[in-house]
Design a protein around this motif. Structure first.
Motif, PDB file in Angstrom:
ATOM      1  N   ILE A 196       0.823  -1.218   0.000  1.00 22.04           N
ATOM      2  CA  ILE A 196       0.000   0.000   0.000  1.00 22.04           C
ATOM      3  C   ILE A 196       0.863   1.277   0.000  1.00 22.04           C
ATOM      4  CG2 ILE A 196      -1.660   1.322   1.387  1.00 22.04           C
ATOM      5  CD1 ILE A 196      -3.001  -1.376   2.050  1.00 22.04           C
TER       6      ILE A 196
ATOM      7  N   THR B 198      -3.293   3.337  -8.003  1.00 23.51           N
ATOM      8  CA  THR B 198      -4.280   4.109  -7.243  1.00 23.51           C
ATOM      9  C   THR B 198      -5.129   3.177  -6.384  1.00 23.51           C
ATOM     10  OG1 THR B 198      -4.379   5.549  -9.161  1.00 23.51           O
ATOM     11  CG2 THR B 198      -6.056   5.898  -7.463  1.00 23.51           C
ATOM     12  N   MET B 199      -5.548   2.069  -7.009  1.00 22.39           N
ATOM     13  CA  MET B 199      -6.392   1.123  -6.269  1.00 22.39           C
ATOM     14  C   MET B 199      -5.643   0.562  -5.057  1.00 22.39           C
ATOM     15  SD  MET B 199      -9.387   0.856  -7.426  1.00 22.39           S
ATOM     16  CE  MET B 199      -9.930  -0.656  -6.645  1.00 22.39           C
TER      17      MET B 199
ATOM     18  N   SER C 271      -4.899   2.694  -1.798  1.00 24.07           N
ATOM     19  CA  SER C 271      -6.060   2.881  -0.909  1.00 24.07           C
ATOM     20  C   SER C 271      -6.018   4.194  -0.113  1.00 24.07           C
ATOM     21  CB  SER C 271      -6.211   1.737   0.093  1.00 24.07           C
ATOM     22  OG  SER C 271      -5.563   0.606  -0.285  1.00 24.07           O
ATOM     23  N   GLY C 272      -5.781   5.264  -0.814  1.00 23.35           N
ATOM     24  CA  GLY C 272      -5.827   6.581  -0.160  1.00 23.35           C
ATOM     25  C   GLY C 272      -4.732   6.786   0.865  1.00 23.35           C
ATOM     26  N   TRP C 273      -3.564   6.222   0.595  1.00 20.93           N
ATOM     27  CA  TRP C 273      -2.439   6.319   1.541  1.00 20.93           C
ATOM     28  C   TRP C 273      -1.920   7.755   1.607  1.00 20.93           C
ATOM     29  CZ3 TRP C 273      -0.483   3.436   5.239  1.00 20.93           C
ATOM     30  CH2 TRP C 273       0.799   3.738   5.733  1.00 20.93           C
ATOM     31  N   ILE C 274      -1.872   8.316   2.846  1.00 22.29           N
ATOM     32  CA  ILE C 274      -1.291   9.649   2.993  1.00 22.29           C
ATOM     33  C   ILE C 274      -0.230   9.658   4.089  1.00 22.29           C
ATOM     34  CG2 ILE C 274      -3.285  10.981   2.143  1.00 22.29           C
ATOM     35  CD1 ILE C 274      -3.980  11.309   5.208  1.00 22.29           C
TER      36      ILE C 274
ATOM     37  N   SER D  34      -0.364   8.951   7.193  1.00 19.12           N
ATOM     38  CA  SER D  34      -0.732   9.511   8.501  1.00 19.12           C
ATOM     39  C   SER D  34      -0.445   8.480   9.590  1.00 19.12           C
ATOM     40  CB  SER D  34      -2.212   9.883   8.502  1.00 19.12           C
ATOM     41  OG  SER D  34      -2.989   8.713   8.589  1.00 19.12           O
TER      42      SER D  34
ATOM     43  N   GLU E 106      -2.293   7.342  11.896  1.00 20.57           N
ATOM     44  CA  GLU E 106      -3.369   6.355  12.051  1.00 20.57           C
ATOM     45  C   GLU E 106      -3.235   5.240  11.016  1.00 20.57           C
ATOM     46  OE1 GLU E 106      -3.799   9.725  11.788  1.00 20.57           O
ATOM     47  OE2 GLU E 106      -5.809  10.285  12.473  1.00 20.57           O
ATOM     48  N   GLN E 107      -2.890   5.642   9.768  1.00 21.99           N
ATOM     49  CA  GLN E 107      -2.754   4.639   8.714  1.00 21.99           C
ATOM     50  C   GLN E 107      -1.598   3.693   9.017  1.00 21.99           C
ATOM     51  OE1 GLN E 107      -2.587   7.074   5.158  1.00 21.99           O
ATOM     52  NE2 GLN E 107      -4.668   6.481   4.630  1.00 21.99           N
TER      53      GLN E 107
END
Lengths: 307, 446
Positions: free
Chosen positions: B168, B190-191, B194-197, B199, B201-202
């Protein structure tokens, strides 16, 4: 090669020597043995039992009584109706059955003494021109064909668990006993019926035969056994009678598939197996789905913080 | 190595790692040729499969007595090779052994590819593959075959997650770097990202999930090969009727898997020019690991053969004689010597744990491991309890036919194809984990 042929001939000659010697010798029985008296009364039961034993143990060599179709051995196994056998005393017959000679085996330890006497009673019952004595009512032979109508009837003796089958000929309102019929009693079961007497029993002067009910025979859940008597020698097979009697051992059938076991169908598997399989599968896959949901959260966090 | 770098150094270090690890994804030299080679194997295998579908299993050497042949040997081998994912990234990972970071993804790729194809190899062995759903529709919970289907499926699912989760953050980096890639490839990045930024928490979710999976995969992986051994050990056949089959299979699987990973490491080190990441030190460590698992496997081999050979039960005699001095003797002793004992002795000496020698030794080990599965599966079926009478000659001896050998190429090509495709789309070494080890600031790993 020639030498081999001589050798073979020599072997055959010496191999036959003992047999040839036997055939010429007289089969002597000591006077003490020959004088032995038959302690078993020659009644129906003994003769019928002797007949079964004869058919099982003797017939393969001595042949059908009266037909002289014994095996062509040397010395020849004699027909039991022949004088050669019949002129022996009861004791001499016992000795010869017990000890054997040449190709005739020793039956000393194979057949019980009582059964040997039964065989001797049977052999005596075959004696040509023998008239019915006071102690036995066995007819000379099975009647070849009976013209009249035959009916069978069961009678049960509870005290000794004895089955009596009576053959009668109803004539103008009177039931006349039919002697000389071969009768077999069966117990009904799946597939072939079970014979309670190995060979057909021959009806006596009263038209009756007796069969002991085997104590170990299982019945239905309350011990009922369906019996069947059939005329198997003398007239056509179609004459039969059946009756139910509660002498069998009660037998309750438990279907093995009614219990949980490894050999049963899936849903009848043992509890421990069902619990461990589904326990592990649900536990592991539950965790996998939990992880997938957690990964789903990643996206949510990403889009929230981006906005 | 673990101290945190400042912002500027972090960026430079990450840049360097990204460049090194992403470069092979753009370099397609020789790639088409390799794919063409794999496709050729695929076509040969596919052709054999069409023959088998058309004419039935009669085209194989399988008959009434030996009904499990090359295909089942392949299946056992594939399951064995897939077990390595658990040993490397889970057992060693939970022990906090640091040197596995650059090779953990290689191990996971090998595990997933072999596990996926293990399931398909079983379908190859079915004369009527259209009846495969019956395994579940008419399932018998009491049958080890159902347990095997269950546990292989579960292992594939967990292996997929263990491969995808560490991808990811890397996918997010790739999305940023591979802007010149085709649209479908960017869509995949992109898929997967999974919106990895990056953070906190992630990171927490990723680390927790990986830890849970690392623990969960240990019993599942042990189960997958133990249940596979039960397919054999739950029968009464001489040679299979033994209580140590579970651990015997599991340790044998580790030997095959470590050898497979070493071959993969060597391939990627040379072709992807990753000598700075997959170093001599890693080969040395993997060599030591191979010695360890080989010793344990050797110990189980002694138990498996010495104890029955000491007793020589009537039925075991034929089986053991066939292996020790009979028709399988050449293969048996070759496998034990060249696939286990000689590699074991050589690898004790440091020079043999250099990349090239250990790779060559690993090839011997893995071929030995594959033939060993054949020796486990086939000879035991040649000695039945009831006499074999009035049967055609070919019922009594098993010989793999051309169709079976050709069809074996199909899953092998399939495994290599899956590894090739994953290794072409994603870096074979996790960028973010290497960067983290070098002390790069976590928040810029996106």
């Amino acid at each position: 090669m020639n030498r081999h042929i001589y050798l073979i001939f020599a072997l055959i000659f010496f191999g036959c020597l003992p047999v040839l010697t036997y055939s010429q010798a007289v089969w002597t029985v000591s006077s003490a043995d020959a004088a032995k008296k038959n302690p078993v009364p020659a009644n129906d039961k003994s003769v019928n039992s002797g007949k079964s034993l004869y058919n099982a143990q003797c017939k393969s060599c001595h042949g059908d009584p009266g037909k002289g179709n014994g095996l062509p051995l040397v010395p020849k196994p004699q027909d039991p109706t022949s004088d050669i056998i019949q002129k022996n005393s009861d004791g001499a017959l016992l000795y010869k059955i017990s000890n054997g000679r040449g190709a005739m085996p020793r039956f000393k330890d194979v057949i019980k003494d009582e059964d040997k006497w039964n065989i001797i009673n049977y052999i005596r019952s075959l004696k040509k021109g023998k008239t019915a004595s006071s102690e036995t009512s066995v007819p000379d032979a099975i009647i070849q064909s009976f013209e009249g109508k035959v009916e069978l009837a069961f009678r049960f003796v509870d005290s000794t668990k004895t089955i009596i089958v009576k053959a009668v000929n109803p004539k103008e309102g009177v039931l006349i006993p039919v002697p000389g019929l071969g009768i077999t009693v069966f117990a009904k079961r799946y597939f072939r019926d079970l014979k309670l007497n190995a060979d057909a029993l021959i009806t006596n002067a009263d038209g009756e035969v007796e069969v002991d009910f085997p104590g170990s025979l299982p019945g239905d859940s309350i011990g009922n056994v369906l019996l069947l008597a059939r005329v198997t020698e003398g007239v056509s097979d179609s004459v039969a009678v059946s009756a139910q009697i509660g002498w069998g051992k009660p037998f309750v059938y438990i279907n093995p598939r009614s219990e949980r076991s490894l050999w049963n169908s899936t849903w009848m598997a043992p509890w421990w197996l069902l619990l461990s399989y589904f326990g592990v599968v649900i536990g592991v896959w539950g965790t996998i789905f939990y992880i997938v949901l957690e990964v789903g959260k990643l996206k949510k966090i990403g889009s929230q913080q981006a906005s | 190595m673990n101290q945190t770098l400042n912002q500027e150094d972090s960026k430079n270090t990450l840049r360097k790692i990204e460049d090194d690890l992403i470069r092979p994804l753009r370099n397609h030299k020789g790639f088409e040729l390799w794919i063409l080679f794999l496709l050729l194997m695929f076509i040969i295998g596919g052709y054999a499969y069409i023959i088998q579908l058309k004419d039935g299993l009669g085209v194989t050497g399988l008959r009434d007595y030996v009904s499990w042949g090359l295909y089942i040997s392949n299946f056992v081998f594939f399951v064995a090779a897939s077990l390595i994912g658990m040993l490397i990234s889970s057992v060693l990972g939970l022990l906090k052994i640091k040197w596995i970071t650059p090779i953990s993804r290689i191990a996971e790729m090998i595990a997933l590819a072999f596990a996926m194809w293990a399931g398909l190899v079983i379908i190859i062995d079915m004369g009527r593959p259209d009846r495969f759903p019956y395994v579940l529709l008419h399932a018998r919970l009491q049958s080890p075959i159902l347990w095997d289907v269950t546990v292989v499926t579960t292992y594939v699912a967990i292996s997929t997650l263990l491969l995808v989760l560490p991808l990811i953050p890397d996918a997010s980096i790739l999305k940023r770097r591979m802007t010149d890639a085709p649209k479908w490839q960017q869509f995949i990045y992109t898929m997967v990202s999974s919106g990895w930024i990056a953070s906190p928490e992630q990171y927490a979710i990723i680390r927790k999930s990986m830890r849970i999976l690392a623990i969960l995969i240990v019993p599942v992986a042990l189960a997958i090969h133990t249940v596979t051994s039960w397919l054999f050990a739950s029968t009464l056949r001489p040679g299979w009727d033994t209580t140590i089959f579970g651990p015997y299979f599991v340790t044998g699987a580790f030997v095959a898997g470590v050898a497979a990973v070493i071959i993969g490491m060597y391939f990627f080190r040379v072709n992807y020019r990753l000598a700075n990441y997959i170093t001599d030190f890693h080969f040395n460590r993997m060599g030591q690991l191979l010695v360890l698992v080989s010793l344990v496997y050797f110990y189980f081999n002694i138990n498996e053969f010495l104890v029955p050979a000491y007793k020589m039960k009537t039925m075991d005699v034929h089986h053991l004689h066939g292996l020790f001095a009979g028709k399988h003797a050449v293969m048996f002793w070759s496998v034990q010597l060249f696939g286990l004992i000689i590699p074991l002795i050589l690898l004790i000496f440091r020079p043999f744990r250099k990349p090239l020698p250990i790779m060559v030794i690993s090839i011997f080990v893995i071929i030995g491991a594959w033939l060993k599965r054949y020796l486990i599966v086939v000879p035991a079926q040649e000695h039945t309890f009831l006499p074999i009478q009035n049967v055609p000659e070919n019922f009594m001896v098993y010989q793999p036919t051309a169709v079976e050998i050709m069809l074996t190429l199909l899953p092998i090509a399939g495994v290599l194809l899956i590894i090739t495709i994953i290794a072409k789309l994603f870096p074979v070494i996790p960028i973010w984990e290497i960067a983290h080890e070098k002390g790069v600031d976590e928040s810029i790993l996106k």
